[in-house]
Enzyme design. Structure first.
Site, mmCIF file in Angstrom:
data_model
loop_
_atom_site.group_PDB
_atom_site.id
_atom_site.type_symbol
_atom_site.label_atom_id
_atom_site.label_comp_id
_atom_site.label_asym_id
_atom_site.label_seq_id
_atom_site.Cartn_x
_atom_site.Cartn_y
_atom_site.Cartn_z
ATOM 1 N N HIS A 1 -1.124 0.975 4.406
ATOM 2 C CA HIS A 1 -0.375 0.601 3.486
ATOM 3 C C HIS A 1 0.842 1.477 3.285
ATOM 4 C CE1 HIS A 1 -2.828 -2.636 1.658
ATOM 5 N NE2 HIS A 1 -3.786 -2.219 2.068
ATOM 6 N N LYS B 1 7.394 -0.696 -11.603
ATOM 7 C CA LYS B 1 6.627 -0.357 -10.675
ATOM 8 C C LYS B 1 6.148 0.993 -10.722
ATOM 9 C CE LYS B 1 10.020 -1.593 -7.665
ATOM 10 N NZ LYS B 1 9.625 -2.133 -6.860
ATOM 11 N N ARG B 2 5.398 1.816 -9.839
ATOM 12 C CA ARG B 2 4.886 3.183 -10.061
ATOM 13 C C ARG B 2 6.428 3.829 -10.035
ATOM 14 N NH1 ARG B 2 -0.524 4.691 -10.112
ATOM 15 N NH2 ARG B 2 0.301 6.984 -10.292
ATOM 16 N N LYS C 1 10.934 5.007 -4.677
ATOM 17 C CA LYS C 1 11.232 3.745 -4.948
ATOM 18 C C LYS C 1 12.733 3.863 -5.747
ATOM 19 C CE LYS C 1 6.462 2.571 -5.584
ATOM 20 N NZ LYS C 1 6.263 1.241 -4.956
ATOM 21 N N THR D 1 5.202 -5.843 -3.605
ATOM 22 C CA THR D 1 4.530 -7.125 -4.015
ATOM 23 C C THR D 1 5.142 -7.795 -5.151
ATOM 24 O OG1 THR D 1 2.572 -5.938 -4.721
ATOM 25 C CG2 THR D 1 2.479 -7.224 -2.615
ATOM 26 N N LYS E 1 6.635 -11.329 -6.946
ATOM 27 C CA LYS E 1 6.314 -11.956 -8.172
ATOM 28 C C LYS E 1 7.787 -12.247 -8.904
ATOM 29 C CE LYS E 1 2.257 -9.164 -7.980
ATOM 30 N NZ LYS E 1 1.957 -7.819 -8.072
HETATM 31 C C1 26W Z 1 -4.616 9.584 -1.043
HETATM 32 C C2 26W Z 1 -3.321 8.628 -2.256
HETATM 33 C C3 26W Z 1 -2.993 7.375 -2.107
HETATM 34 C C4 26W Z 1 -3.461 6.581 -2.850
HETATM 35 C C5 26W Z 1 -3.037 5.399 -2.799
HETATM 36 C C6 26W Z 1 -2.276 7.132 -1.096
HETATM 37 C C7 26W Z 1 -1.672 5.965 -0.926
HETATM 38 C C8 26W Z 1 -1.906 4.931 -1.829
HETATM 39 C C9 26W Z 1 -1.585 3.639 -1.514
HETATM 40 C C10 26W Z 1 -1.260 3.447 -0.150
HETATM 41 C C11 26W Z 1 -0.271 3.215 -2.367
HETATM 42 C C12 26W Z 1 -0.006 1.858 -2.458
HETATM 43 O O1 26W Z 1 -0.232 1.091 -3.220
HETATM 44 N N1 26W Z 1 0.738 1.521 -1.418
HETATM 45 C C13 26W Z 1 1.252 0.205 -1.455
HETATM 46 O O2 26W Z 1 0.731 -1.046 -0.868
HETATM 47 C C14 26W Z 1 1.394 -2.143 -1.180
HETATM 48 C C15 26W Z 1 0.265 -3.254 -0.764
HETATM 49 O O3 26W Z 1 0.057 -3.392 0.634
HETATM 50 C C16 26W Z 1 2.493 -2.280 -0.663
HETATM 51 O O4 26W Z 1 3.019 -3.541 -1.163
HETATM 52 C C17 26W Z 1 3.464 -1.277 -1.102
HETATM 53 O O5 26W Z 1 4.620 -1.121 -0.630
HETATM 54 C C18 26W Z 1 2.787 0.302 -0.731
HETATM 55 O O6 26W Z 1 3.441 1.156 -1.243
#
Ligand code: 26W
Length: 810
Positions: free
Chosen positions: A355, A543-544, A549, A651, A655
């Site tokens: 992701h 969004k976060r 971003k 995503t 929406k």
């Molecule tokens: C290790 C800490 C950590 C925690 C969560 C690292 C990375 C994440 C995720 C990968 C963050 C995340 O939510 N990524 C998002 O995933 C979505 C679903 O695929 C994508 O649409 C977003 O672009 C992506 O940032």
């Protein structure tokens, strides 16, 4: 179950009595909610049992989606919708003088996720059940979800999210299905019957107790299961002896240390943090999930030959990657299989989604800590690594560098993404560009080694929650215009393109947007006492909060617009309302400072009478799924302005589109596919391309100061960070100035500024022509069917998991 309205009423009143010992006229809103929730859960339970029975009987493959996050939001509304009883329920309650919307509001959001990754898992569960696919979720039942955000003096303050305070009507605790998970200790080897056996000794034992939540399919009787695990002291290990000696504190300490495992969701969303408790969480739910899957498998099968034909395990990012060595461990140490057989089974069972390409988000655990927490798992990973490195050596003899790069264990770390790639049969990115970057850049070496493993699955969203439920008036308009088929077949939304020139449809679309903007405005008026002009452009970024971003790019456009208006208050612009929402990781300084900056600007701009209310800025506190459901339907403009190459998919962009907002965005993530669908005339694209960005990273050639010195607008805005223009009691905004200029603007905010402002101006001109704008809006809705997660899940089912739909009869 509910033969008619009267039996429903009786059942509801009976629940009030049996669950709360109260009556209709005395019950509180919360009691009404839980009574209704209990009633609906009973109704679901029959279908749930039937689904499980049929899965058990059918002997077909079932899939388990392992995820550290499931960002479900509220379930009452979506369950009623999927059960097909929402309208009936609303009517009955109305007759009892109860407002269903108000009752739905009593439910706490299940906020067991940070953002996109967690929400994706929730959309996928909805689609799996709605497509009648045997696919379940497996995760952690966090006692506290993602923190609740309060804005105090413009700053983000984090409060615990005690979402279980009033109980949870949807879950069923299954203590008899608890399993043991072992941490620490040492491994003793023995030869038994000529075979080496591994005995785990002196470990700490934790009891994993499952709580099951039904996942209801759309009008189809399928009810899958989301199993979330809770950590409890194992009675076996609970030190009653020290307790009886009076060492009460020791016993309690043990209890807390165990419960800590499922206490709280880690709130960081892109920065890997070396916290051993997080590794514990990961192993905890993966081990528990696998044990329960295998126990169920063994009820029907005598051996493991067909395991991979019956069971699929998907890992949502690397967080559950220990499923690979844990499955190896169970198959070898507990079931007596040899390495080769266990490896064949494991690598045909597990599939993996990546992701993010952000290198700082890639998980890697220090070997020493890893080894002492999970000694046997470490041994297995070590063996996987050695075998893999040997294989790599056979292919690239002498190329130490490459093998070093690809190793699973190197430089004192266990590299989780490498383990995921080596141990799974499928690796997918989440949008075309993202997959391309994985293949060509980030995982280049692995792609060369295992080209057949890599594939793309562009993300999607459930149109049931994000359109049908969140925007009922738009859903009705669509059905009135093109018929109801789109609900089952979201691609049919394309039929709307035929009406993109139909003035009466566009007028209705406009009216619905205005109503939704009015609803959001009332909410904002009530909560923040800010009056919005519903005729203004609702320009939204939710969004976060993250540097990549680029909320700052949005802010700089606002500042530029404000500077222009201060110079000429009569400037002829379409009025705008800039709406922000999102949480910053608690330790992420620049992200938190961006929130403060937005709020500081808001208080200046919203109170500046000279600009005649032409622009307003609002930061919505505590952005979550429920708030999102109110925001998307009320948005005109969707801000998707990440630095190209950085947003894996996004995503939220989908929406917004599905609710008729127009995207202003970079050629990043799924924005590219949105552009392919709607065409350049229905989207506003700006900024560097990902190739340009990657080239700057590789070859240099960008100097942020050049832009500061050459673009007077940029200079003015950045100077406003340090010259007292902003009330800045702590001199903190200087850090934004420094961050951008002295770090050479790592996300190209300044570089993309001019293009962004130009594009915003083009957008504004389009907005001034109502007809043209709503034509674009209609076209966006029409093309959003491609982004229903039903399509995405269909592709996973056919292309990766090889699972088939089962019709569940009543
Ligand atoms: C290790 C800490 C950590 C925690 C969560 C690292 C990375 C994440 C995720 C990968 C963050 C995340 O939510 N990524 C998002 O995933 C979505 C679903 O695929 C994508 O649409 C977003 O672009 C992506 O940032």
């Amino acid at each position: 179950m509910f033969k008619n309205k009267e039996t429903f009423k009786e059942a509801f009143i009976e629940k009030l009595a049996t669950v709360h010992g109260t009556t209709l006229d005395l019950a509180t809103d919360m009691e009404k909610y839980t009574a209704l929730g209990n009633l609906i859960r009973d109704y679901i339970t029959q279908k749930w049992i039937e689904t499980n029975n049929q899965y058990m009987k059918n002997n077909q493959k079932e899939m388990y989606y392992f995820s550290l996050e499931f960002l479900l939001g509220k379930l009452l509304g979506s369950n009623l919708l999927n059960l097909g009883i929402a309208d009936a329920c609303k009517e009955v309650l109305q007759e009892l003088d109860i407002d269903l919307d108000m009752i739905e509001n009593m439910e706490s959001d299940a906020g067991l996720g940070n953002g996109g990754l967690g929400r994706l898992a929730a959309c996928f569960l909805d689609s799996l059940a709605s497509l009648q696919l045997p696919g379940h979720g497996c995760g952690i039942r966090y006692k506290y979800g993602l923190f609740e955000q309060k804005i105090v003096d413009g700053y983000q303050v984090e409060l615990p999210d005690n979402w279980l305070k009033f109980g949870n009507v949807w879950e069923i605790r299954k203590p008899d299905k608890a399993v043991e998970v072992k941490f620490g200790g040492n491994i003793r080897t023995e030869i038994s019957d000529g075979d080496m056996v591994f005995i785990h000794e002196n470990y700490d034992s934790v009891l994993a107790v499952p709580y099951d939540t039904p996942i209801v399919g759309y009008e189809n009787n399928t009810v899958n299961t989301l199993r979330l695990w809770s950590a409890e002291p194992s009675t076996k290990d609970f030190d009653f002896s020290s307790f009886s000696r009076g060492d009460y504190m020791k016993a309690v300490e043990y209890k807390y240390s165990v419960e800590a495992i499922s206490q709280v969701l880690y709130p960081d969303d892109s920065n890997f943090e070396n916290k051993i408790l997080r590794l514990k969480q990961q192993y905890f739910f993966v081990s528990a999930g696998l044990q329960s899957i295998i126990r169920r498998y063994k009820k029907k099968h005598k051996n493991f030959f067909s395991f991979a034909d019956r069971i699929g395990i998907h890992i949502n990012d690397t967080h559950p990657v220990l499923a690979i060595p844990e499955l190896m461990r169970i198959l070898m140490d507990e079931e007596g299989l040899g390495w080769d057989e266990a490896w064949r089974i494991t690598t045909s069972t597990i599939s993996y989604t990546n992701h993010t390409i952000m290198s700082e988000a890639l998980e890697k655990w220090p070997v020493d800590a890893f080894k002492s927490l999970l000694p046997r798992i470490f041994m297995i990973i070590n063996e996987i690594n050695e075998r893999f490195c040997k294989e790599a050596w056979n292919r690239y003899a002498g190329d130490w560098d490459r093998i070093h790069h690809m190793a699973i264990i190197a430089d004192g770390y266990v590299k989780m993404a490498h383990l995921a790639i080596v141990g799974s049969y499928s690796i997918n990115g989440v949008a075309k560009l993202h997959t391309k970057i994985l293949r060509k850049e980030v995982m280049k070496d692995f792609y060369e080694f295992f080209p057949y493993k890599f594939n793309n699955k562009t993300n999607g969203i459930t149109h049931r929650r994000w359109l049908l439920k969140a925007n009922p008036s738009l859903a009705s308009l669509i059905t009135d215009t093109i018929g109801p088929s789109w609900v089952q077949h979201p691609h049919d939304l394309i039929k709307l393109t035929r009406y993109a020139d139909d003035a009466s449809v566009l007028e209705k679309l406009y009216k619905i947007k205005m109503e939704n903007k009015q609803l959001l405005s009332s909410l904002i008026k009530n909560k923040y006492d800010i009056t919005l002009d519903t005729a203004s452009i609702f320009d939204v970024q939710v969004k976060r909060i993250h540097a990549y971003k680029r909320q700052l790019l949005n802010v700089f456009h606002i500042m530029d617009l404000y500077n222009r208006l201060r110079e000429n208050p009569d400037l002829d612009i379409a009025p705008r309302t800039f709406i922000f929402g999102g949480k910053a990781a608690p330790g992420y300084y620049i992200a938190k400072l961006s929130i403060k900056l937005i709020n500081t600007l808001a208080s200046i701009i919203n109170n500046d009478k000279t600009i005649k209310d032409k622009i307003k800025v609002v930061f919505l506190e505590n952005y979550n799924v429920s708030l999102a459901e109110k925001i998307f339907p009320a948005s005109d403009v969707s801000e998707q302005i990440s630095t190209a190459s950085k947003e894996a998919s996004g995503t939220g962009n989908m929406k917004f589109m599905m609710n008729g907002a127009i995207t202003i965005g970079t050629m990043d993530g799924a924005n590219i596919e949105i552009t392919e669908e709607v065409g350049n005339e229905n989207i506003f694209i700006l900024g560097l391309t990902s190739d340009e960005v990657l080239n700057f990273y590789r070859y240099g050639g960008y100097n942020a100061w050049d832009i500061y010195n050459s673009d007077a607008r940029v200079k003015m805005i950045l100077n406003q960070m340090i010259n007292g223009f902003l009330p800045d009691e702590k001199e903190q905004f200087r850090n934004i100035f420094n961050y951008l200029l002295y770090n050479n603007d790592e996300y190209f905010v300044l570089k993309d500024f001019a293009s962004y402002v130009d594009t915003q101006n083009r957008l504004e001109q389009k907005f001034k022509n109502k007809n043209k704008w709503y034509k674009m809006s209609a076209n966006n809705i029409a093309h959003s069917g491609k982004f229903s997660s039903d399509g995405t899940i269909h592709e996973y089912a056919v292309g990766i998991w090889k699972i088939d739909p089962t019709h569940i009869s009543e």
